[in-house]
Enzyme design. Structure first.
Site, short mmCIF file in Angstrom:
data_model
loop_
_atom_site.label_atom_id
_atom_site.label_comp_id
_atom_site.label_asym_id
_atom_site.label_seq_id
_atom_site.Cartn_x
_atom_site.Cartn_y
_atom_site.Cartn_z
N ASN A 169 -8.54 -4.82 0.11
CA ASN A 169 -8.25 -3.53 0.73
C ASN A 169 -6.73 -3.39 0.81
O ASN A 169 -6.04 -4.38 1.05
CB ASN A 169 -8.86 -3.44 2.13
CG ASN A 169 -10.38 -3.51 2.09
OD1 ASN A 169 -11.01 -2.99 1.18
ND2 ASN A 169 -10.96 -4.16 3.08
N HIS A 183 -5.68 -10.30 1.58
CA HIS A 183 -6.83 -11.18 1.63
C HIS A 183 -7.93 -10.64 0.72
O HIS A 183 -8.13 -9.43 0.62
CB HIS A 183 -7.36 -11.36 3.06
CG HIS A 183 -7.58 -10.10 3.83
ND1 HIS A 183 -6.54 -9.34 4.32
CD2 HIS A 183 -8.72 -9.48 4.21
CE1 HIS A 183 -7.03 -8.29 4.98
NE2 HIS A 183 -8.36 -8.36 4.92
N GLY A 234 -8.70 0.73 3.87
CA GLY A 234 -9.50 -0.04 4.80
C GLY A 234 -8.87 -1.35 5.26
O GLY A 234 -9.54 -2.15 5.90
N GLN A 235 -7.59 -1.56 4.97
CA GLN A 235 -6.94 -2.80 5.39
C GLN A 235 -6.66 -2.77 6.89
O GLN A 235 -6.12 -1.79 7.41
CB GLN A 235 -5.62 -3.00 4.62
CG GLN A 235 -4.97 -4.33 4.88
CD GLN A 235 -3.74 -4.58 4.01
OE1 GLN A 235 -3.30 -3.71 3.25
NE2 GLN A 235 -3.19 -5.77 4.12
#
Length: 112
Positions: A85, A98, A91-92
């Site tokens: 993301n 990651h 959506g991070q």
């Protein structure tokens, strides 16, 4: 720096680790969205995919390689999903890149 994932890398916050080497750490997601859901993070702090440089190319490849190896080890032989993301609209929520790896259930597309 007050980064949650950097604190996991430093051992200041516990995580249920699956794997660790000199470049990355992999651990189970604390809010799993599938029966298998883990993260692969670099030990180097990189806030978003937009902050990746040419020097990080091998690191990103290593993250994907470790993610697929662990997915197979976790029994995701029928398939799995990998997701990065990026920023708020992507959506991070934790600003340390990651790789999410999700599996052991049927995943739909588009993701929502």
């Amino acid at each position: 720096m007050d980064c949650l994932f950097c604190k996991i890398v430093e051992g200041k916050i516990p995580a249920k680790k699956l794997y660790e080497d000199e470049q990355v750490v992999a651990f189970h997601d604390i809010n799993p969205q599938a029966p298998v859901h883990f993260l692969v993070i670099p030990k180097k702090h990189i806030a978003t995919l937009q902050d990746v440089t040419e020097a990080d190319r091998a690191l990103l490849g290593h993250m994907l390689f470790i993610g697929q190896q662990l997915a197979v080890e976790q029994g995701c032989n029928q398939g799995f999903r990998t997701v990065f993301n990026c920023n708020e609209h992507g959506g991070q929520t934790v600003y340390h890149i990651h790789l999410h790896v999700l599996g052991k259930r049927q995943l739909s597309w588009p993701p929502g």
